[in-house]
Scaffold this active site. Structure first.
Site, PDB file in Angstrom:
ATOM      1  N   HIS A  76     -12.483  -2.960  12.113  1.00  0.00           N
ATOM      2  CA  HIS A  76     -13.890  -3.205  11.845  1.00  0.00           C
ATOM      3  C   HIS A  76     -14.060  -3.830  10.464  1.00  0.00           C
ATOM      4  O   HIS A  76     -13.184  -3.733   9.602  1.00  0.00           O
ATOM      5  CB  HIS A  76     -14.671  -1.894  11.946  1.00  0.00           C
ATOM      6  CG  HIS A  76     -14.706  -1.366  13.342  1.00  0.00           C
ATOM      7  ND1 HIS A  76     -15.508  -0.316  13.722  1.00  0.00           N
ATOM      8  CD2 HIS A  76     -14.048  -1.739  14.473  1.00  0.00           C
ATOM      9  CE1 HIS A  76     -15.347  -0.064  15.005  1.00  0.00           C
ATOM     10  NE2 HIS A  76     -14.456  -0.922  15.480  1.00  0.00           N
ATOM     11  N   GLU A  78     -15.899  -3.025   7.945  1.00  0.00           N
ATOM     12  CA  GLU A  78     -15.850  -2.054   6.855  1.00  0.00           C
ATOM     13  C   GLU A  78     -14.401  -1.652   6.548  1.00  0.00           C
ATOM     14  O   GLU A  78     -14.006  -1.556   5.386  1.00  0.00           O
ATOM     15  CB  GLU A  78     -16.668  -0.792   7.209  1.00  0.00           C
ATOM     16  CG  GLU A  78     -18.120  -1.052   7.508  1.00  0.00           C
ATOM     17  CD  GLU A  78     -18.412  -1.321   8.991  1.00  0.00           C
ATOM     18  OE1 GLU A  78     -19.549  -1.076   9.400  1.00  0.00           O
ATOM     19  OE2 GLU A  78     -17.512  -1.775   9.727  1.00  0.00           O
ATOM     20  N   CYS A 105     -20.146   2.354  12.532  1.00  0.00           N
ATOM     21  CA  CYS A 105     -19.891   3.271  13.639  1.00  0.00           C
ATOM     22  C   CYS A 105     -19.405   4.608  13.053  1.00  0.00           C
ATOM     23  O   CYS A 105     -19.225   4.744  11.844  1.00  0.00           O
ATOM     24  CB  CYS A 105     -18.844   2.681  14.580  1.00  0.00           C
ATOM     25  SG  CYS A 105     -17.178   2.612  13.859  1.00  0.00           S
ATOM     26  N   CYS A 108     -16.066   4.276  10.995  1.00  0.00           N
ATOM     27  CA  CYS A 108     -16.251   3.651   9.678  1.00  0.00           C
ATOM     28  C   CYS A 108     -17.072   4.548   8.757  1.00  0.00           C
ATOM     29  O   CYS A 108     -16.807   4.615   7.557  1.00  0.00           O
ATOM     30  CB  CYS A 108     -16.887   2.280   9.825  1.00  0.00           C
ATOM     31  SG  CYS A 108     -15.742   1.083  10.566  1.00  0.00           S
TER      32      CYS A 108
END
Length: 162
Positions: A76, A78, A105, A108
């Site tokens: 992801h 992040e 999410c 993360c």
């Protein structure tokens, strides 16, 4: 947020393009990331002709009753911003912020909370995972929806003022 958006454009993900930037306490960008397959691996489209999750659905004839996000091959945005900071040998300063084009999410949010130095998450697009908000709030991380010109509005403004 425009820089986070610009990073999202680097993603090859067909489902969702997300960009993120980390800033220090003075607002200086110290790292960035976008969602994509790990370095050295082919994108899902290059490897399977489509999203890997769609590939699995077709191959095994599964329905949508289980969580397909768990099968995503991409890191992801992040995560990549955090990993890029570590690769540079840098550290997060106290009171760092993360700007992300989509609300984090659960995975993360856990990583952001664990770092301890990120004190605020500024996001553009909401995400339907209530647990992620709870994780960040429990870690006393401020959650702020982005206010201001959107990336499209910003670029339109810049074009109009040339």
């Amino acid at each position: 947020m425009v820089t986070a958006y610009a990073n999202s454009l680097k993603s090859y993900c067909e489902k969702r393009r997300v960009g993120a930037i980390l800033t220090d306490e003075n607002g200086n960008i110290i790292s960035s990331g976008f969602n994509d397959a790990p370095t050295g691996q082919k994108s899902c489209k290059a490897k399977y002709g489509k999203c890997y999750r769609d590939h699995l659905k077709d191959k095994y004839k599964v329905d949508n009753t289980f969580k397909m996000l768990d099968y995503c091959r991409a890191l992801h945005a992040e995560e990549n911003a955090i990993l890029n900071l570590i690769r540079q040998g840098s550290r997060l300063s106290l009171n760092s912020k993360i700007y992300t084009t989509t609300f984090p999410c659960n995975m993360c949010a856990n990583k952001i909370a664990e770092l301890g130095n990120i004190k605020e998450v500024i996001y553009f697009e909401p995400y339907p995972m209530v647990e992620a908000k709870e994780i960040l709030k429990d870690a006393q991380i401020k959650i702020t929806p982005f206010e201001g010109a959107t990336h499209k509005g910003y670029f339109r403004f810049m074009e109009d003022n040339k």
